[in-house]
Design a protein around this motif. Sequence first.
Motif, PDB file in Angstrom:
ATOM      1  N   MET A 341     -41.638  55.277  -2.667  1.00 16.82           N
ATOM      2  CA  MET A 341     -40.690  55.777  -1.671  1.00 16.82           C
ATOM      3  C   MET A 341     -39.802  54.648  -1.150  1.00 16.82           C
ATOM      4  N   MET A 342     -40.370  53.460  -1.004  1.00 16.05           N
ATOM      5  CA  MET A 342     -39.589  52.309  -0.545  1.00 16.05           C
ATOM      6  C   MET A 342     -38.666  51.813  -1.656  1.00 16.05           C
ATOM      7  N   GLY A 343     -39.182  51.667  -2.874  1.00 18.71           N
ATOM      8  CA  GLY A 343     -38.376  51.354  -4.053  1.00 18.71           C
ATOM      9  C   GLY A 343     -37.546  50.102  -3.919  1.00 18.71           C
ATOM     10  N   GLY A 344     -36.240  50.254  -4.053  1.00 19.82           N
ATOM     11  CA  GLY A 344     -35.332  49.122  -3.925  1.00 19.82           C
ATOM     12  C   GLY A 344     -34.975  48.508  -5.264  1.00 19.82           C
ATOM     13  N   GLY A 345     -34.350  47.331  -5.185  1.00 14.39           N
ATOM     14  CA  GLY A 345     -33.903  46.625  -6.377  1.00 14.39           C
ATOM     15  C   GLY A 345     -32.803  45.652  -6.014  1.00 14.39           C
ATOM     16  N   SER A 349     -27.748  46.624  -9.388  1.00 12.82           N
ATOM     17  CA  SER A 349     -28.442  47.479 -10.354  1.00 12.82           C
ATOM     18  C   SER A 349     -27.565  48.673 -10.710  1.00 12.82           C
ATOM     19  N   ALA A 350     -27.591  49.054 -11.981  1.00 11.15           N
ATOM     20  CA  ALA A 350     -26.852  50.242 -12.404  1.00 11.15           C
ATOM     21  C   ALA A 350     -27.551  51.489 -11.878  1.00 11.15           C
ATOM     22  N   GLY A 351     -26.788  52.521 -11.598  1.00 11.62           N
ATOM     23  CA  GLY A 351     -27.364  53.766 -11.104  1.00 11.62           C
ATOM     24  C   GLY A 351     -27.895  54.611 -12.242  1.00 11.62           C
ATOM     25  N   GLY A 352     -28.176  55.867 -11.936  1.00 13.27           N
ATOM     26  CA  GLY A 352     -28.665  56.767 -12.972  1.00 13.27           C
ATOM     27  C   GLY A 352     -30.076  57.224 -12.683  1.00 13.27           C
ATOM     28  N   LYS A 355     -33.541  55.103 -11.431  1.00  8.99           N
ATOM     29  CA  LYS A 355     -33.234  53.765 -10.942  1.00  8.99           C
ATOM     30  C   LYS A 355     -33.527  53.604  -9.453  1.00  8.99           C
ATOM     31  N   GLY A 356     -33.986  54.662  -8.811  1.00 11.26           N
ATOM     32  CA  GLY A 356     -34.395  54.529  -7.415  1.00 11.26           C
ATOM     33  C   GLY A 356     -33.251  54.448  -6.429  1.00 11.26           C
ATOM     34  N   MET A 357     -32.099  55.042  -6.755  1.00 11.49           N
ATOM     35  CA  MET A 357     -30.957  54.937  -5.846  1.00 11.49           C
ATOM     36  C   MET A 357     -31.154  55.737  -4.563  1.00 11.49           C
ATOM     37  N   GLU A 421     -37.881  63.805   0.503  1.00  9.22           N
ATOM     38  CA  GLU A 421     -38.102  62.394   0.183  1.00  9.22           C
ATOM     39  C   GLU A 421     -39.477  62.180  -0.434  1.00  9.22           C
ATOM     40  N   LEU A 422     -40.486  62.831   0.143  1.00  8.04           N
ATOM     41  CA  LEU A 422     -41.853  62.685  -0.351  1.00  8.04           C
ATOM     42  C   LEU A 422     -41.985  63.286  -1.752  1.00  8.04           C
ATOM     43  N   GLU A 423     -41.426  64.469  -1.959  1.00 10.99           N
ATOM     44  CA  GLU A 423     -41.523  65.112  -3.268  1.00 10.99           C
ATOM     45  C   GLU A 423     -40.792  64.300  -4.334  1.00 10.99           C
ATOM     46  N   ARG A 424     -39.648  63.715  -3.958  1.00 10.93           N
ATOM     47  CA  ARG A 424     -38.906  62.895  -4.918  1.00 10.93           C
ATOM     48  C   ARG A 424     -39.733  61.676  -5.319  1.00 10.93           C
TER      49      ARG A 424
END
Length: 523
Positions: A341-345, A349-352, A355-357, A421-424
């Motif tokens: 959920m926090m993810g990041g990068g 970083s390229a999207g898509g 990619k955790g956008m 957000e949680l389901e994603r």
Amino acid sequence: MAAHMSRCRSWSRVQRYGIAAYRRYSGPSGPSGGGGYPNISLCSPLPGIPTPLFASVDAHEKCDTRITTLENGLRVASQNKFGQFCTVGILVNSGSRYETKYPSGIAHFLEKLAFSSTAQYGSRDEILLTLEKHGGICDCQTSRDTTMYAISAEVKGLDTVVSLLADAVLQPRLLDEEIEMTRMAVRFELEDLNMRPDPEPLLTEMIHAAAYRSNTVGLPRFCPGDNVDKIDRAVLHSYLQSYYCPERMVLAGVGIQHEQLVECARKYLLNARPVWGDATPANVDLSVAQYTGGLIKMEKDMSDVSLGPTPIPELAHIMIGLESCSFLEDDFIPFAVLNMMMGGGGSFSAGGPGKGMFTRLYLNVLNRHHWMYNATAYHHSYEDSGLLCIHASADPRQVREMVEIITREFIQMAGTPGELELERAKTQLKSMLMMNLESRPVIFEDVGRQVLSTGKRKLPHELCALISNVTAGDIKRVTSKMLRSKPAVAALGDLTELPSFEHIQTALSSKDGRLPRTYRLFR
């Protein structure tokens, strides 16, 4: 010419569909008019075409991981996967966390010495030539708690592969010239570690040293420069005698029949006597990881780490971590979802898809603060503790503001996450798990590590079910527990604007995550 081509196409359709079907659907809007089968639904079978035959799974084939324990305590685990190649290896419950009684760096040395000369093979080149006959490659990787020797090769070469693995693990010669070459390789790697533009490996070392000061997983994974000349054959044999015993090993394989792997294990590993003599597992270090928290910082000029036509700007790097949980605990899955959920990068970083956008560190940090170069969440978990941390990079003049942004993100974790957000996050975690397990070497590592640590393996569908059961209440509960721990902080670069450790600790104990205000008479 056109008429001739049309006749050829018509004849090919007659051959493919049959005369009856061709006559029925070859009217004005038929094949010549480009409207074949005008009234057939896409979900209905086409008339006149043979019923397709699909491959079916044999009722006797199961996806379960099979495990057999030999008389000497060695566990043999396999996962069947069809194909011409297999991946087989030996995993040992050893690593840098067990070097309390030894000079730190032994696991690093053993990684570099792996697949060198053995009792059966005179040199590394002989080993590689033997593997080439079976289209094979070999590798050795060490972590803080596991050492893994692995070979991928054709299935028909299984006997040779297991024989070679047994020889490489239990019968290494450890010649003086090989140890000297390893010293050179370790020195080069240490030099490269301090010069590379990406500081993540160095920061990971520092955050572990800060979180578990001078114990278990806080011990250095890379050999310290002062210890390079202290490690010799006698030290290595002493360590191997304690930790390389059958009870602490798993022979894992993917892509082979379990019975064949067990037969090879009995042949080459059941009664094999190591070159260092009988094992003495009584000397094994059984220390439990003690989380301490704290600060480790390294003042360093980062202005010239990446020269060239597009140099990376000078950055200061901060990593803040809090204690999470062991991978043996039930809360491990909620922490994995929280990390996703926090993810990041990186900011470039390229999207898509994937990619955790839509993760929090993208939405709340990178998208709102253009001067932030990087913000990424990591979760490190071991058999007795764990560490969830966030790595951030920015211009040295904005370190204080960057630290406050990260502490605020930690505090906001304790809020109830939205349903979408949680389901994603859960869907992304499950898809990442399943995509990674498409790879045979990844399945091998998963099988070996799980059997080594728990004696069994949770299958992907079981893990997906556990991920699906995570609720917003679980995320809130584990976060509240995590925020009660003392922070661990690692800092690298120009740290003139770095807040004190006490101020960071105060921010993580507050309601809004803000640092205490400081006032200066002169700037």
